[in-house]
Design a protein around this motif. Structure first.
Motif, short mmCIF file in Angstrom:
data_model
loop_
_atom_site.label_atom_id
_atom_site.label_comp_id
_atom_site.label_asym_id
_atom_site.label_seq_id
_atom_site.Cartn_x
_atom_site.Cartn_y
_atom_site.Cartn_z
N GLU A 186 0.92 -1.13 0.10
CA GLU A 186 0.00 -0.02 0.01
C GLU A 186 0.79 1.41 0.10
O GLU A 186 2.00 1.24 0.88
CB GLU A 186 -1.00 -0.02 1.24
N GLY A 187 0.45 2.16 -0.85
CA GLY A 187 1.47 3.61 -0.85
C GLY A 187 2.25 3.37 -1.96
O GLY A 187 2.81 4.24 -2.62
N ASP A 188 2.66 2.10 -2.82
CA ASP A 188 3.47 1.99 -3.79
C ASP A 188 3.15 2.81 -5.07
O ASP A 188 1.88 2.63 -5.27
CB ASP A 188 3.72 0.71 -4.00
N LYS A 189 4.17 3.46 -5.69
CA LYS A 189 3.70 3.98 -7.13
C LYS A 189 4.08 2.87 -8.00
O LYS A 189 5.02 2.30 -7.81
CB LYS A 189 4.65 5.21 -7.34
N VAL A 190 3.02 2.47 -8.80
CA VAL A 190 3.38 1.45 -9.99
C VAL A 190 3.39 2.22 -11.19
O VAL A 190 2.79 3.18 -11.49
CB VAL A 190 2.40 0.37 -9.99
N THR A 191 4.12 1.42 -12.22
CA THR A 191 4.03 1.82 -13.75
C THR A 191 3.28 0.92 -14.57
O THR A 191 2.95 -0.12 -14.10
CB THR A 191 5.63 1.92 -14.06
N THR A 192 2.90 1.25 -15.68
CA THR A 192 2.21 0.54 -16.86
C THR A 192 3.04 -0.87 -17.06
O THR A 192 4.18 -0.80 -17.18
CB THR A 192 2.15 1.32 -18.07
N LYS A 193 2.29 -1.96 -16.83
CA LYS A 193 2.72 -3.17 -17.11
C LYS A 193 3.79 -3.93 -16.00
O LYS A 193 4.23 -4.86 -16.02
CB LYS A 193 3.53 -3.41 -18.48
#
Length: 409
Positions: free
Chosen positions: A366-373
């Protein structure tokens, strides 16, 4: 000069019309490629599941998914065929027109060459100039001879351009005819497969008619469980909206609106706008797979009086497969289902939320920034050896159709 510009403009337009492929045809090719990719995934999964024990209802659901894929492929090839037929017809009209224009140009050019041949003597040209009554007339006659020679060259160039355009048109026509034959063959093969698939489905349906009450009870139970999960998801999102709006109000020193929508920051508005701008372009949440169950309310494949409601889209994929983010965003919730080890992952994109259901494990927090794919977690595999990811798209607490957002679904 005006005639020359007209000819040049017409020739360029004609060549470009032949050289550039139809955008609609390209789009249909991409759709067909996606459907064929889904069919390949279906066959691969079917081979891995053969040794596993499956319920009759699961087999019927699989057959339904395969029939739907075949029908989509047939529909797409039918659209391709109609476009190709239109293209062939228009190209043939263009060829006929070019042939007529080329004949006129060649006839005119032949007459000009004959006339030029008769007056080819240099002496006659000199006499034509010298017989002028004054210097101005002599100058005009010299200019006329230059323009005449230039016009001859222009006509020769025009004939060559039309011949090249005609050659391009003929090549395009042959290519379109060959492509049409290929599309027809593919369509006929898929229609034959569809007949067999429907026959197999009918056999499976007949085999469970005697236990109708038992199966209907099982279906109703699963639908209730699904509805309860959907209700829980909306509750979690509503609580997240309230908490986020309260936090923003405390930061700005204002009163919380109490709205059922996210009060977006300027940054959040940009993220939401970017997500919305990619509607229909988002990658699938799995690398390989096929649509096992579509979004919305549908009659059950066996009991038509029983309605099945799906708040998302279910994608079957290979055992051990991972779910991946369809767009950049922030993980704001990881929910563990009561009584199971299954997890639901929520990613926020402004006021849009993508939800990944039926995960066995999660590799983000929770709180992590994720990128596409970016990989998010492993999808749970059932007893039959199938891993099914349920994917949802929501805007605040409103459920949206994921098929409108994912590329070529």
């Amino acid at each position: 000069m005006n005639r020359f510009l007209y000819v040049l403009f017409f020739s360029l337009c004609t060549i470009l019309s032949f050289a550039q492929p139809s955008d609609k045809q390209k789009q249909l090719e991409e759709q067909k490629a996606q459907i064929q990719k889904e069919i390949a995934s279906f066959r691969a999964l079917l081979n891995t599941e053969k040794k596993k024990e499956k319920s009759v209802l699961a087999e019927i659901a699989e057959q339904k998914a395969r029939i739907r894929l075949s029908e989509r492929l047939i529909s797409t090839t039918a659209k391709q065929k109609r476009l190709l037929e239109d293209d062939i017809y228009l190209t043939q009209l263009q060829i006929n027109k070019l042939n007529r224009e080329l004949k006129v140009l060649k006839d005119d050019y032949a007459k000009m060459i004959v006339k030029s041949y008769k007056s080819r003597n240099d002496q006659s040209r000199i006499m034509f100039v010298l017989s002028s009554q004054n210097f101005l007339q002599a100058y005009k006659r010299i200019q006329y001879m230059k323009q005449y020679a230039g016009f001859r060259k222009m006509q020769g160039d025009e004939i060559q351009e039309k011949q090249e355009t005609l050659s391009v048109a003929k090549t395009k026509l042959e290519s379109s005819k060959a492509q049409k034959e290929k599309v027809l063959k593919e369509s006929e093969e898929e229609k034959a497969l569809l007949v067999n698939q429907k026959a197999e489905q009918e056999k499976l349906v007949k085999s469970i008619q005697k236990d109708k009450k038992k199966y209907m009870a099982d279906i109703s139970k699963k639908q209730k469980e699904s509805n309860a999960i959907d209700k829980e998801i909306k509750k979690i999102i509503a609580e997240a909206i309230a908490a986020a709006n309260k936090k923003n109000a405390a930061k700005t020193g204002t009163k919380s609106s109490g709205s059922a929508k996210f009060d977006l920051t300027p940054e959040g508005k940009i993220v939401a706008a970017n997500f919305k701008a990619n509607k229909g372009k988002l990658p699938w949440p799995v690398e390989k797979g096929y649509v096992y169950s579509r979004f919305g309310v549908h009659p059950h494949p066996v009991y038509s009086n029983l309605k099945i409601e799906n708040s998302g889209v279910e994608i079957a994929t290979e055992p051990g497969s991972v779910a991946r983010a369809v767009f950049e965003g922030e993980v704001f919730q990881i929910q563990v289902m009561k009584g199971t080890n299954r997890k639901i992952l929520y990613i926020q994109h402004g006021d849009f939320i993508t939800i990944y259901q039926n995960l066995e494990s999660v590799i983000v927090r929770e709180g992590d920034k994720v990128t596409t794919k970016q990989n998010l977690g492993r999808i749970q595999t059932d007893a039959s050896g199938k891993a099914v990811l349920k994917f949802l798209v929501m805007q605040n607490v409103t459920t949206l159709n994921p098929e409108d957002w994912l590329y070529n679904m």
